[in-house]
Design an enzyme around this catalytic site. Structure first.
Site, short mmCIF file in Angstrom:
data_model
loop_
_atom_site.label_atom_id
_atom_site.label_comp_id
_atom_site.label_asym_id
_atom_site.label_seq_id
_atom_site.Cartn_x
_atom_site.Cartn_y
_atom_site.Cartn_z
N ASP A 90 65.10 20.98 72.48
CA ASP A 90 65.44 21.07 71.05
C ASP A 90 66.56 22.09 70.90
O ASP A 90 66.33 23.30 71.07
CB ASP A 90 64.23 21.51 70.22
CG ASP A 90 63.14 20.47 70.14
OD1 ASP A 90 62.91 19.75 71.14
OD2 ASP A 90 62.48 20.38 69.09
N LYS A 154 66.87 16.51 64.17
CA LYS A 154 65.77 17.35 63.67
C LYS A 154 66.27 18.17 62.50
O LYS A 154 67.39 18.69 62.51
CB LYS A 154 65.28 18.24 64.82
CG LYS A 154 64.19 19.24 64.47
CD LYS A 154 63.80 20.01 65.73
CE LYS A 154 62.87 21.18 65.42
NZ LYS A 154 62.55 21.98 66.62
N LYS A 183 62.93 14.06 63.72
CA LYS A 183 61.88 15.09 63.77
C LYS A 183 62.00 15.98 62.53
O LYS A 183 63.07 16.53 62.25
CB LYS A 183 61.99 15.94 65.04
CG LYS A 183 60.95 17.07 65.10
CD LYS A 183 61.02 17.83 66.41
CE LYS A 183 60.10 19.05 66.40
NZ LYS A 183 60.14 19.81 67.68
#
Length: 222
Positions: A90, A154, A183
């Protein structure tokens, strides 16, 4: 339809997280069969060892939480995390570059990170920090993430001025390519929150409240 538990990246990223707290995170993740634990790089090897006999993945944050590091630093950090057992990365987009219109620079960085991840069969999630972006910048970020070949876009780090919103998830869903998933992260604390984000199009949720949400889910089915 995947199990509800597999929507969750069980997350602990606070600066003062202790080894005991990280191990508790891993035990909870294994017990509830979450998709992953999401941790800082220094905790990756410990988590990978703790979870080696489970189906829970280890996600590591890279260039976190500001995204303003050089490309080489992010690339090194990602490669090191994967070597130590992370199978998901991430990372945070360079937000200043986005605001300056340096789109080629962003795509070059993200493509290099995607290549590293995909070579090792790891997923790449790109955090765009929606709370700092305008409507048009969010749409542009969706296009850049799609172009880069990353696996996920995300919403948030959870360390800036705001977290995920349902409107942002819907906007992302309308502007990403078919190979990009979403996400939601930041401020997801209840079962109702989780369900709203899933219904809007998120296929992963970054949560520190994953266990309490799962308990609420179980209670509603009894």
């Amino acid at each position: 339809m995947k199990p509800f538990s597999k929507y969750f990246d069980h997350t602990l990223l606070k600066a003062d997280a202790t080894e005991a707290e990280i191990m508790k995170l891993c035990r909870e993740a294994a017990e509830y069969s979450f998709a992953s634990v999401c941790v800082n790089g220094s905790n990756v090897a410990m988590c990978a060892e703790a979870l080696q006999n489970s189906d829970v993945k280890v996600a590591a944050v890279v260039g976190f939480p500001l995204g303003a590091m050089s490309k080489d630093v992010k690339v090194f950090e990602a490669a090191r995390a994967i070597k130590e057992g992370a199978s998901e990365i991430d990372t945070v987009i360079n937000i200043g570059n986005l605001k300056d219109g340096k789109y080629d620079t962003i795509v070059s960085e993200l493509k290099e990170l995607a290549d590293i991840c995909h070579r090792e069969k790891a997923l790449l999630k790109i955090i765009i920090e929606t709370c700092l972006l305008t409507h048009d910048e969010k749409i542009k970020a969706c296009k850049l993430v799609t172009e880069s070949g990353a696996d996920f876009i995300k919403t948030s780090t959870g360390f800036s001025t705001g977290g995920a919103t349902v409107d942002d998830i819907k906007l992302m869903a309308s502007n990403i390519g078919p190979n990009v998933s979403i996400k939601a992260s930041g401020g997801i604390r209840t079962l109702e929150d989780a369900q709203r984000f899933i219904d809007a199009g998120a296929s992963r949720l970054g949560c520190s409240a994953s266990v309490s949400i799962m308990k609420s889910k179980t209670a509603t089915t009894l």
